[in-house]
Design a protein around this motif. Sequence first.
Motif, mmCIF file in Angstrom:
data_model
loop_
_atom_site.group_PDB
_atom_site.id
_atom_site.type_symbol
_atom_site.label_atom_id
_atom_site.label_comp_id
_atom_site.label_asym_id
_atom_site.label_seq_id
_atom_site.Cartn_x
_atom_site.Cartn_y
_atom_site.Cartn_z
ATOM 1 N N LEU A 156 0.828 -1.200 0.000
ATOM 2 C CA LEU A 156 0.000 0.000 0.000
ATOM 3 C C LEU A 156 0.865 1.254 0.000
ATOM 4 N N ALA A 157 1.888 1.281 0.847
ATOM 5 C CA ALA A 157 2.787 2.435 0.888
ATOM 6 C C ALA A 157 3.497 2.619 -0.450
ATOM 7 N N GLN A 158 3.834 1.504 -1.079
ATOM 8 C CA GLN A 158 4.472 1.564 -2.394
ATOM 9 C C GLN A 158 3.534 2.189 -3.423
ATOM 10 N N LEU A 159 2.256 1.808 -3.356
ATOM 11 C CA LEU A 159 1.272 2.386 -4.279
ATOM 12 C C LEU A 159 1.115 3.882 -4.035
ATOM 13 N N LEU A 160 1.022 4.272 -2.775
ATOM 14 C CA LEU A 160 0.770 5.669 -2.443
ATOM 15 C C LEU A 160 1.949 6.570 -2.792
ATOM 16 N N ILE A 202 -1.094 5.307 7.324
ATOM 17 C CA ILE A 202 -1.652 5.121 5.986
ATOM 18 C C ILE A 202 -2.810 4.144 6.049
ATOM 19 N N SER A 203 -3.665 4.208 5.033
ATOM 20 C CA SER A 203 -4.852 3.361 4.970
ATOM 21 C C SER A 203 -5.259 3.222 3.514
ATOM 22 N N PRO A 204 -6.006 2.167 3.168
ATOM 23 C CA PRO A 204 -6.565 2.088 1.816
ATOM 24 C C PRO A 204 -7.405 3.311 1.453
ATOM 25 N N LEU A 205 -7.889 4.050 2.460
ATOM 26 C CA LEU A 205 -8.643 5.268 2.184
ATOM 27 C C LEU A 205 -7.785 6.327 1.494
ATOM 28 N N ASP A 206 -6.458 6.211 1.624
ATOM 29 C CA ASP A 206 -5.554 7.174 0.988
ATOM 30 C C ASP A 206 -5.355 6.880 -0.497
ATOM 31 N N ALA A 207 -5.753 5.696 -0.924
ATOM 32 C CA ALA A 207 -5.662 5.323 -2.336
ATOM 33 C C ALA A 207 -6.953 5.703 -3.052
ATOM 34 N N THR A 208 -7.000 5.468 -4.358
ATOM 35 C CA THR A 208 -8.209 5.718 -5.141
ATOM 36 C C THR A 208 -8.996 4.430 -5.262
ATOM 37 N N ALA A 209 -10.176 4.378 -4.661
ATOM 38 C CA ALA A 209 -11.015 3.182 -4.722
ATOM 39 C C ALA A 209 -11.566 3.019 -6.135
ATOM 40 N N ILE A 210 -11.350 1.843 -6.719
ATOM 41 C CA ILE A 210 -11.847 1.564 -8.069
ATOM 42 C C ILE A 210 -13.058 0.636 -8.023
ATOM 43 N N ALA A 211 -12.953 -0.488 -7.317
ATOM 44 C CA ALA A 211 -14.091 -1.406 -7.247
ATOM 45 C C ALA A 211 -13.866 -2.444 -6.160
ATOM 46 N N ARG A 212 -14.953 -2.818 -5.478
ATOM 47 C CA ARG A 212 -14.933 -4.020 -4.643
ATOM 48 C C ARG A 212 -15.279 -5.186 -5.555
ATOM 49 N N LEU A 213 -14.623 -6.331 -5.346
ATOM 50 C CA LEU A 213 -14.786 -7.445 -6.276
ATOM 51 C C LEU A 213 -15.473 -8.663 -5.662
ATOM 52 N N THR A 214 -14.828 -9.285 -4.692
ATOM 53 C CA THR A 214 -15.290 -10.586 -4.217
ATOM 54 C C THR A 214 -15.227 -10.683 -2.695
#
Length: 366
Positions: free
Chosen positions: A75-79, A107-119
């Motif tokens: 996640l940190a790498q993505l951000l 950090i949290s997934p909230l800091d990324a851009t949400a695209i879609a929930r899948l499964t």
Amino acid sequence: MLRNFVRSLFMVLAAASAAAHAQELQQPEITLLVPGGPGGGWDLTARTMKASLESEGLVRVRIELSPGAGGTVGLAQLLSGHRGDEHTLMVGGLVMLSAAASQRLAISPLDATAIARLTGDYPVVVVPSSSPYRTVKDVMSAVTGEASAFPWAGGSSGSLYERLAGDLYESAGLSRSAVNYVPHSSGRDASESLLNGRARVGLSEAAEIEPYLTRQELRALAVAAPERLANLDVPTLREAGYDVVAQNWRGVFAGPGLSKAGQERLEKLIAAMVASPSWKSAIAHRRWNDLYLGAVPFRDFLEAEHSRWSAPPKTTQLPAVAPRTTPNPTSTERPLATYVLVGAALAAGILAFRSHARRGGIEAPP
């Protein structure tokens, strides 16, 4: 004449092959960042996505693993390394969110851009096939006599699986603080711990442990679903006498700072994949639940989940809503957050360089 015909045919086939190769090189490509180990749920999700996206002719896919710290290293790498990058998506989910929330990381997934929930899927209680335990009651009876010395194998620290073990302890009248939980980066690693004797009971998902069940190396005892599953012949935890239900979920995220057009292209790409026959067939084969949500409802869902997991559990029920907080610099969790961010930042320079040297924009499906 025959020689000329063969020569001409060869030239035509060679030209067609070259044209096809050129078209392949021009086909847009994305990277799927997997923040967990090989064979885990995120890795299986990425490989299933790759198969579907490529078989449907939507996009070419490369997979990159970056495991560690409940997915927060990736996640940190993505951000830090993929801001504004519409060529990279990260697979993530509840394990990552719960790890970040429960440990009060910066950090949290909230800091990324949400695209879609899948499964989604339900955790399964498993033991080695040689284990004397035939039911969850057998396990909990053994736990009662040696609660803190009874090792449980599961996903990352602070994740759904650790909380599920605590819920089982509380349902049996034991303290959740007595759980001897051994975290792992994937279900496959947790399964190996069961087989080599480092743990006595495991918590994982059917898709991750399916090879072990097929080879009869592990035995499923119960599933944390509200009712029995059609494709897994074991009782629910409720049937076993423990009022515990839990479901894991996974989705895809992009880095922060995407343009509106870039975000919409990625959303349409994933929506086209989810609607495809190949995806529907694959998730049925994996025993996954279809939990698709588009970007806006997925973002709202993430906010609710983060609040739900930010407070420590006090009962067998999920925690009450609690606001997201920034960790105190003196907190014992701060070194882990710093380690995650610094470690990912070192890799981000190389990844950012690759991103700038990468292909052109992604054409969204209609």
